[in-house]
Scaffold this motif. Sequence first.
Motif, PDB file in Angstrom:
ATOM      1  N   SER A 152       0.822  -1.214   0.000  1.00  0.00           N
ATOM      2  CA  SER A 152       0.000   0.000   0.000  1.00  0.00           C
ATOM      3  C   SER A 152       0.852   1.259   0.000  1.00  0.00           C
ATOM      4  O   SER A 152       0.353   2.349  -0.274  1.00  0.00           O
ATOM      5  N   VAL A 153       2.154   1.102   0.292  1.00  0.00           N
ATOM      6  CA  VAL A 153       3.049   2.245   0.403  1.00  0.00           C
ATOM      7  C   VAL A 153       4.476   1.754   0.169  1.00  0.00           C
ATOM      8  O   VAL A 153       4.777   0.568   0.365  1.00  0.00           O
ATOM      9  N   ASN A 154       5.352   2.653  -0.218  1.00  0.00           N
ATOM     10  CA  ASN A 154       6.734   2.258  -0.453  1.00  0.00           C
ATOM     11  C   ASN A 154       7.369   1.640   0.790  1.00  0.00           C
ATOM     12  O   ASN A 154       8.214   0.736   0.688  1.00  0.00           O
ATOM     13  N   CYS A 155       6.928   2.068   1.970  1.00  0.00           N
ATOM     14  CA  CYS A 155       7.520   1.570   3.218  1.00  0.00           C
ATOM     15  C   CYS A 155       7.274   0.079   3.438  1.00  0.00           C
ATOM     16  O   CYS A 155       7.977  -0.548   4.240  1.00  0.00           O
ATOM     17  N   SER A 156       6.290  -0.497   2.765  1.00  0.00           N
ATOM     18  CA  SER A 156       6.040  -1.939   2.878  1.00  0.00           C
ATOM     19  C   SER A 156       6.455  -2.704   1.628  1.00  0.00           C
ATOM     20  O   SER A 156       6.226  -3.905   1.531  1.00  0.00           O
ATOM     21  N   SER A 157       7.091  -2.008   0.694  1.00  0.00           N
ATOM     22  CA  SER A 157       7.445  -2.651  -0.573  1.00  0.00           C
ATOM     23  C   SER A 157       8.546  -3.697  -0.412  1.00  0.00           C
ATOM     24  O   SER A 157       8.512  -4.751  -1.046  1.00  0.00           O
ATOM     25  N   SER A 158       9.525  -3.428   0.438  1.00  0.00           N
ATOM     26  CA  SER A 158      10.580  -4.429   0.662  1.00  0.00           C
ATOM     27  C   SER A 158      10.001  -5.695   1.275  1.00  0.00           C
ATOM     28  O   SER A 158      10.390  -6.812   0.905  1.00  0.00           O
ATOM     29  N   ALA A 159       9.056  -5.529   2.193  1.00  0.00           N
ATOM     30  CA  ALA A 159       8.406  -6.702   2.784  1.00  0.00           C
ATOM     31  C   ALA A 159       7.649  -7.491   1.720  1.00  0.00           C
ATOM     32  O   ALA A 159       7.662  -8.734   1.706  1.00  0.00           O
TER      33      ALA A 159
END
Length: 529
Positions: A152-159
Amino acid sequence: MSSKRVTLSTAPKEPVELARVTVLLDDRDDVAIAKQMLAPGTVLLTPAGGAVRVQQAVPTGHKIALRAIERNEPVRRYGHVIGFAAREITPGEHVHGHNLGVGAGELRLDYAVGSEYAPVELVPEAERRTFRGFRRADGRVGTRNYVAVLASVNCSSSATRQVVETVRATAELSNYPNVDDVIALPTKGGCGAHYGSPDLAQLQRTLGGIVDHPNVAAYVVLSLGCEVNQPDDMIELADLARDGGGPLVLTIQQDGGFRRTVEDGVDAVRRLLPFANEAIREPMPASELVVALQCGGSDSWSGVTANPALGRAADEVVRNGGTVVLGETTEVYGAEHLLTRRARSQEVAERLLERIGWWERHTAMFGASIDNNPAPGNKAGGLTTIYEKSLGAIAKAGSTPLNDVVEYAGRIVERGFVHMDTPGYDPVSVTGQVAGGCNIVAFTTGRGSCFGFKPAPSIKIASNSDLYAAQAPDMDVNAGQILEGAGVEQVGAEIFEELLAVASGKPTKSELAGVGEEEFNPWIVGVTL
């Protein structure tokens, strides 16, 4: 077109017939297109019995003047204006950016709304071609069967990426033969935007559309927790809970941090795989095809071979009751009159023209011009102005009526030919088309491309045989055959058959190369706060 090639590295002693070494697209044209390098001093014999002496070297795919053109006078290719002479042009001159532009004169287009509208004669339902696809609960049909992990956001993209990498490494996907793969859909946006703005709504519509898609059997959403793009807002706007349930959302800030969220994501995907595997391919009518029409890395031949051939295939899709979706509004600019004349209604035409006007205002805000659109590679391949590029690009859309104009990533509901307002940048444009429901992509190129797109397979069509040979591992169809004697209808039929085969599960060259996840690229509009 003759299949015999004449090499003119030096000027031949005898005159050469124009048609042997160039392509003249329309009798009204002021320029012809060189099939190969034309050496200075070469004398070209025109169909009218005249002669043109080549003034300087004209590269393959570039334009040569057939008559004298005064400064500010319009220059025609395809029978339409592609720009205005920036200075006097003499017969035999190389015509390109040094003597041709859009600013020297005023382009006056006759929109003639609906003047060329003609209803399509549909193939009877019992006689329509078929492919083997996946019928979903909402009635739409997929050409692939994926499980997706959406950020939903770049901050969760690595996950998101780590979940997919772990599943691929440990979940024994071979136990689920009906599942094509597990895919990650990371995003660079999702925060730093104006909460409640139309720009955020567009992102939410795009993210929702890419997973609520006929090629996606099931998905899970990964969130950080504090982002502007709150998953609940996205779920509501994109109507992702219309069946009463809604997707599973895992939140890093609430679920124990990054590593724990990755572990929970892996478990969630493992639970979804058996469900996704229940889907099976079944015979489906070609009316269930929704084809994204796209071009990238275009050259001068794109508008002569690949795009017109794709246009023939697009017409065949529509005749079979299916849908084709043109994008890249910035590559319609200057040729929009060809679409308004085919518009089903005044309202449809006005929606297209409103979007053209928006792009003029949008680019002006940044001190830019839409005519900056042809990239350096386009220009090296012989394209000079946006008008010229657009006239060739529109050929992808064939000849059927324009039935609708939709917003970026808007759900495609009309059948037939539809235009979606997107930028010309390929990954952003295709992201919108696929989020709108396109279940397969047809992508033409003249300079070369290794484009792929998940969850929709992407067929790549080369505009010339040199490119097809140089990038054979990436190209699915060679439209360069047209320059060697094949008919546009013949290559169009080949593309149509390839669409059916790929929709039935045949892997594209990009899929075989493992390409297609990095290209997911939602259009980020507006301020970043």
